[in-house]
Design a protein around this motif. Structure first.
Motif, PDB file in Angstrom:
ATOM      1  N   SER A 131       0.874  -0.994  -0.002  1.00 21.48           N
ATOM      2  CA  SER A 131       0.031   0.059   0.037  1.00 21.48           C
ATOM      3  C   SER A 131       0.849   1.256   0.103  1.00 21.48           C
ATOM      4  N   HIS A 132       2.223   1.286  -0.093  1.00 22.77           N
ATOM      5  CA  HIS A 132       2.958   2.356  -0.068  1.00 22.77           C
ATOM      6  C   HIS A 132       4.155   2.102  -0.769  1.00 22.77           C
ATOM      7  N   VAL A 133       4.558   2.525  -1.978  1.00 19.06           N
ATOM      8  CA  VAL A 133       5.873   2.466  -2.554  1.00 19.06           C
ATOM      9  C   VAL A 133       6.202   3.854  -3.031  1.00 19.06           C
ATOM     10  N   HIS A 134       7.463   3.868  -3.233  1.00 14.63           N
ATOM     11  CA  HIS A 134       8.021   5.252  -3.911  1.00 14.63           C
ATOM     12  C   HIS A 134       9.016   4.694  -5.102  1.00 14.63           C
ATOM     13  N   LEU A 135       8.397   3.996  -6.108  1.00 14.18           N
ATOM     14  CA  LEU A 135       9.049   3.715  -7.200  1.00 14.18           C
ATOM     15  C   LEU A 135       9.546   4.571  -7.952  1.00 14.18           C
ATOM     16  N   GLY A 148      -2.257  11.540  -0.057  1.00 14.24           N
ATOM     17  CA  GLY A 148      -1.064  11.447   0.760  1.00 14.24           C
ATOM     18  C   GLY A 148       0.175  11.475  -0.040  1.00 14.24           C
ATOM     19  N   GLU A 149       1.407  11.142   0.638  1.00 13.23           N
ATOM     20  CA  GLU A 149       1.366  11.153   2.064  1.00 13.23           C
ATOM     21  C   GLU A 149       1.392  12.648   2.616  1.00 13.23           C
ATOM     22  N   ILE A 150       0.523  12.861   3.630  1.00 13.74           N
ATOM     23  CA  ILE A 150       0.433  14.023   4.063  1.00 13.74           C
ATOM     24  C   ILE A 150       0.588  14.013   5.715  1.00 13.74           C
ATOM     25  N   LEU A 202      -2.895   5.011   8.471  1.00 14.19           N
ATOM     26  CA  LEU A 202      -1.599   5.643   9.074  1.00 14.19           C
ATOM     27  C   LEU A 202      -0.484   4.632   8.596  1.00 14.19           C
ATOM     28  N   HIS A 203       0.193   5.357   7.791  1.00 11.56           N
ATOM     29  CA  HIS A 203       1.420   4.556   7.051  1.00 11.56           C
ATOM     30  C   HIS A 203       2.709   4.427   8.062  1.00 11.56           C
ATOM     31  N   CYS A 204       3.246   3.343   7.780  1.00 11.94           N
ATOM     32  CA  CYS A 204       4.435   3.292   8.570  1.00 11.94           C
ATOM     33  C   CYS A 204       4.062   2.979  10.167  1.00 11.94           C
ATOM     34  N   THR A 240       5.635  -1.413   2.174  1.00 10.98           N
ATOM     35  CA  THR A 240       7.104  -1.491   2.338  1.00 10.98           C
ATOM     36  C   THR A 240       7.680  -0.234   2.671  1.00 10.98           C
ATOM     37  N   ASP A 241       7.051   1.026   2.189  1.00  7.34           N
ATOM     38  CA  ASP A 241       7.798   2.411   2.038  1.00  7.34           C
ATOM     39  C   ASP A 241       8.898   2.382   1.184  1.00  7.34           C
ATOM     40  N   CYS A 242       9.021   1.339   0.301  1.00  4.13           N
ATOM     41  CA  CYS A 242      10.392   1.092  -0.309  1.00  4.13           C
ATOM     42  C   CYS A 242      10.476   2.567  -1.117  1.00  4.13           C
TER      43      CYS A 242
END
Ligand code: ZN
Ligand code: ZN
Length: 266
Positions: A6-10, A94-96, A158-160, A208-210
């Motif tokens: 649900s959260h990647v910075h590719l 997001g992410e905010i 709520l990420h990470c 992952t927040d990769c």
């Protein structure tokens, strides 16, 4: 097994050399959907994740101004975010949030930009993806004021999530889903694992927040979406269930929250 990251910075330049291979590994590992976070390098470019989502059917996008970039936001930024919120591949805002650890933007500016984006999200009907670091009380106060209380289970993510059980209860009471990532696997993260243990099945998400925060046994390396399996495995251990059950719950939760699929609709 079907998983959602649900959260990647590719878009990160750490993926420039082998982005296609990273995506292939994710699909091979069972990651059937990834949500690309659209904060990038900050305004004026608000569409970095939308560009990725338009290339791949299994990539969804968010839009938003990260608290680090709050000082770059202008009235034009917010006008554009309002327009982009209607894009069919934009599933969340997001992410905010607030980041009082780095303080890259002044705190009063962070709060004001966060508040405006919470209003944009509420107006769009789409969930928020919250980043909060060393700013828990202010973050909870602002979301509590801005989000419609008549929207149970739909507030956002709520990420990470790296809080303790008390903070988990607080966020759950406001209607949030908690997304667990690599930190869950770290030896000293006992309080986070306890928070993960008490979170209801229908509020769990994986991320992952990769390229950041790779889980064990990859800690210290560049993170990538395929590693979300390691987070899922640890979450299954913590909750005393199977990996398949974690995959089923978290994928269904993502679909209900972000794709607006009701219970029973798959
Ligand atoms: Zn973040
Ligand atoms: Zn992130």
């Amino acid at each position: 097994m079907r998983l959602v990251d649900s959260h990647v910075h590719l878009d990160d330049r750490k993926f420039d050399a082998d982005r296609e291979a990273v995506i292939e590994r994710a699909l091979a590992a069972g990651v059937e959907r990834m949500m690309a976070i659209g904060t990038g390098g900050g305004p004026p470019d608000l569409e970095i994740a939308i560009r990725q989502a338009e290339r791949y059917p299994f990539i969804a996008a968010t839009i938003g101004v990260h608290p680090h970039d709050a000082s770059k936001a202008t009235p034009e930024t917010f006008a554009r975010l309002r327009e982009l919120a209607a894009h069919p591949k934009v599933l969340a805002i997001g992410e905010i949030g607030l980041d009082y650890h780095y303080d890259f933007s002044p705190r009063d500016v962070q709060r004001s930009v966060f508040r405006t984006q919470l209003e944009i999200a509420a107006g769009s009907g789409k969930p928020v993806v919250i980043h909060t670091r060393e700013s828990w009380p202010d973050t909870m106060a602002l979301v509590g004021q801005a989000l419609p209380p008549a929207n149970p289970f739909r507030a956002g993510i709520l990420h990470c999530f790296t809080g303790d059980p008390q903070q988990a209860r607080e966020a759950l009471a406001l209607g949030f889903h908690l997304a667990f990532g690599g930190v869950l696997t770290f030896p000293n993260a006992q309080a986070v694992r306890e928070a993960a243990r008490i979170t209801p099945d229908d509020r769990l998400l994986l991320e992952t927040d990769c390229p950041y925060l790779a889980p064990l046994p990859h800690r210290g390396q560049r993170n990538e979406p395929a590693f979300v399996v390691e987070v899922a495995r640890r979450l299954a251990e913590v909750r005393g269930c199977t990996l398949d059950e974690i995959a089923a719950h978290t994928t269904r939760n993502f679909e209900q929250l972000c794709l607006r699929r009701g219970p029973g609709n798959g």
